[in-house]
Scaffold this motif. Structure first.
Motif, mmCIF file in Angstrom:
data_model
loop_
_atom_site.group_PDB
_atom_site.id
_atom_site.type_symbol
_atom_site.label_atom_id
_atom_site.label_comp_id
_atom_site.label_asym_id
_atom_site.label_seq_id
_atom_site.Cartn_x
_atom_site.Cartn_y
_atom_site.Cartn_z
ATOM 1 N N ARG A 160 0.805 -1.218 0.000
ATOM 2 C CA ARG A 160 0.000 0.000 0.000
ATOM 3 C C ARG A 160 0.840 1.271 0.000
ATOM 4 N N SER A 161 2.137 1.144 0.263
ATOM 5 C CA SER A 161 3.021 2.309 0.226
ATOM 6 C C SER A 161 3.718 2.474 -1.111
ATOM 7 N N LEU A 162 3.602 1.475 -1.994
ATOM 8 C CA LEU A 162 4.316 1.521 -3.275
ATOM 9 C C LEU A 162 3.973 2.750 -4.121
ATOM 10 N N PRO A 163 2.672 3.102 -4.289
ATOM 11 C CA PRO A 163 2.388 4.282 -5.128
ATOM 12 C C PRO A 163 3.016 5.562 -4.580
ATOM 13 N N LEU A 164 2.900 5.785 -3.275
ATOM 14 C CA LEU A 164 3.476 6.994 -2.668
ATOM 15 C C LEU A 164 4.989 7.012 -2.809
ATOM 16 N N ALA A 224 12.310 7.233 3.681
ATOM 17 C CA ALA A 224 12.024 6.877 5.070
ATOM 18 C C ALA A 224 11.148 7.933 5.737
ATOM 19 N N LEU A 225 11.412 9.204 5.472
ATOM 20 C CA LEU A 225 10.576 10.270 6.032
ATOM 21 C C LEU A 225 9.159 10.212 5.466
ATOM 22 N N THR A 226 9.061 9.914 4.172
ATOM 23 C CA THR A 226 7.734 9.760 3.568
ATOM 24 C C THR A 226 6.974 8.607 4.215
ATOM 25 N N CYS A 227 7.665 7.498 4.420
ATOM 26 C CA CYS A 227 7.023 6.340 5.066
ATOM 27 C C CYS A 227 6.693 6.631 6.520
ATOM 28 N N ARG A 246 3.376 8.300 6.570
ATOM 29 C CA ARG A 246 2.236 7.432 6.277
ATOM 30 C C ARG A 246 2.098 6.289 7.272
ATOM 31 N N ILE A 247 3.203 5.577 7.532
ATOM 32 C CA ILE A 247 3.131 4.341 8.304
ATOM 33 C C ILE A 247 3.060 4.604 9.803
ATOM 34 N N ALA A 248 3.947 5.460 10.317
ATOM 35 C CA ALA A 248 3.965 5.708 11.765
ATOM 36 C C ALA A 248 2.650 6.317 12.233
ATOM 37 N N SER A 249 2.131 7.267 11.463
ATOM 38 C CA SER A 249 0.851 7.877 11.853
ATOM 39 C C SER A 249 -0.283 6.864 11.761
ATOM 40 N N GLY A 250 -0.244 6.007 10.723
ATOM 41 C CA GLY A 250 -1.293 5.003 10.569
ATOM 42 C C GLY A 250 -1.294 3.992 11.697
ATOM 43 N N ILE A 251 -0.089 3.513 12.061
ATOM 44 C CA ILE A 251 0.006 2.554 13.160
ATOM 45 C C ILE A 251 -0.406 3.210 14.478
ATOM 46 N N THR A 259 10.319 -3.127 9.543
ATOM 47 C CA THR A 259 11.759 -3.384 9.437
ATOM 48 C C THR A 259 12.095 -4.123 8.149
ATOM 49 N N LEU A 260 11.258 -5.064 7.761
ATOM 50 C CA LEU A 260 11.516 -5.866 6.562
ATOM 51 C C LEU A 260 11.131 -5.147 5.270
ATOM 52 N N MET A 261 10.087 -4.346 5.310
ATOM 53 C CA MET A 261 9.552 -3.751 4.091
ATOM 54 C C MET A 261 10.228 -2.447 3.692
ATOM 55 N N LEU A 262 10.746 -1.689 4.645
ATOM 56 C CA LEU A 262 11.324 -0.388 4.269
ATOM 57 C C LEU A 262 12.518 -0.521 3.328
ATOM 58 N N PRO A 263 13.456 -1.474 3.535
ATOM 59 C CA PRO A 263 14.521 -1.621 2.533
ATOM 60 C C PRO A 263 13.995 -1.908 1.130
ATOM 61 N N VAL A 264 12.945 -2.710 1.028
ATOM 62 C CA VAL A 264 12.350 -2.994 -0.286
ATOM 63 C C VAL A 264 11.777 -1.719 -0.900
ATOM 64 N N LEU A 265 11.090 -0.931 -0.079
ATOM 65 C CA LEU A 265 10.519 0.323 -0.573
ATOM 66 C C LEU A 265 11.603 1.305 -0.991
#
Length: 260
Positions: A52-56, A103-106, A109-114, A150-156
């Motif tokens: 779900r983070s791929l487009p952003l 990482a800042l973009t994520c 999106r991610i930290a606020s969502g969690i 931890t696993l997905m951010l390097p891929v992103l």
């Protein structure tokens, strides 16, 4: 001007936050190795965090490449060094700009969502209900989310870097008629293994920091809807600050190894 008591109170609050966050991280590492292992929930969270983070991330990376090339090209033209553009952009994106900005973009999106998700579960007493029913909410809710980030951010970050380099290539192709093969040959000739490895390793720490802060703020959210909003907001701020601190430490360590 704030008085001495206010300053001391803020300093104490800061160190208290660091201590609580460290204790939360310690609890994560303890619970991570204990069965049962929530693989199904981990995969679900990896999908939420990654897919779900791929487009952003893709749009962000692509625009980074376009803007960096457009801003840098006129300066290099003045010095007759346009041929250095692929190497310069490649090193800049892979080493620093790509990992930090993505990482800042994520984090936004991610930290606020969690934080908002776990905060709403705390406010509506869903976490309390899990504890009463005998389920380990920390294992199910926190451990899976931190491992997923931890696993997905390097891929992103890799995905964003590729699109950033492609965006840079498009500008070079339009402005300087540089072919795809020539551009990426120059990029990969300029990059060394010592450039790639530290950049990838630090993204694991970025992802861990994003997941840790988001879960910490949401899991211990204050009661009420105001607490949910505060948890989401402070999660983004604290995660962004940790990313900058971790990036500084990573660059400092890399610089020491380069000198050796």
């Amino acid at each position: 001007m704030p008085n001495t008591r206010t300053i001391v109170k803020k300093v104490n609050g800061f160190f208290l936050l660091i201590g609580e966050l460290s204790h939360f991280a310690k609890k994560f590492f303890v619970e991570m190795w204990k069965p049962p292992y929530e693989f199904k929930e981990l995969l679900h969270q990896c999908y939420n965090v990654g897919n779900r983070s791929l487009p952003l991330v893709g749009i962000t990376g692509f625009i980074i490449g376009l803007v960096l090339t457009l801003q840098t090209r006129p300066t290099l033209q003045e010095f007759g060094a346009v041929s250095w553009m692929p190497a310069m952009v490649g090193i800049s994106i892979v080493r620093e700009i790509g990992p930090v900005i993505i990482a800042l973009t994520c984090a936004g999106r991610i930290a606020s969502g969690i934080g908002a998700e776990l905060g709403s579960m705390r406010v509506t007493e869903q976490i309390d209900a899990m504890e009463v029913s005998g389920t380990n909410p920390f294992k199910f809710l926190v451990v899976t989310r931190i491992m997923a980030t931890t696993l997905m951010l390097p891929v992103l970050v890799i995905f964003g870097d590729v699109l950033a380099l492609y965006g840079s290539f498009l500008i070079e192709n339009m402005k300087g008629n540089v072919s795809f093969l020539l551009y990426f040959n120059q990029v990969f000739d300029a990059l060394d293994f010592s450039d790639l490895l530290p950049a990838i390793i630090k993204t694991f720490f970025f992802g861990f920091a994003i997941g840790l802060v988001g879960c910490f703020k949401g899991y211990y959210c204050a009661r009420g809807t105001v607490g949910v909003g505060a948890a989401a907001n402070t999660a983004v701020v604290l995660a962004s600050m940790l990313i900058f601190v971790l990036d500084f430490i990573a660059v400092l360590i890399s610089d020491i190894f380069y000198e050796l």
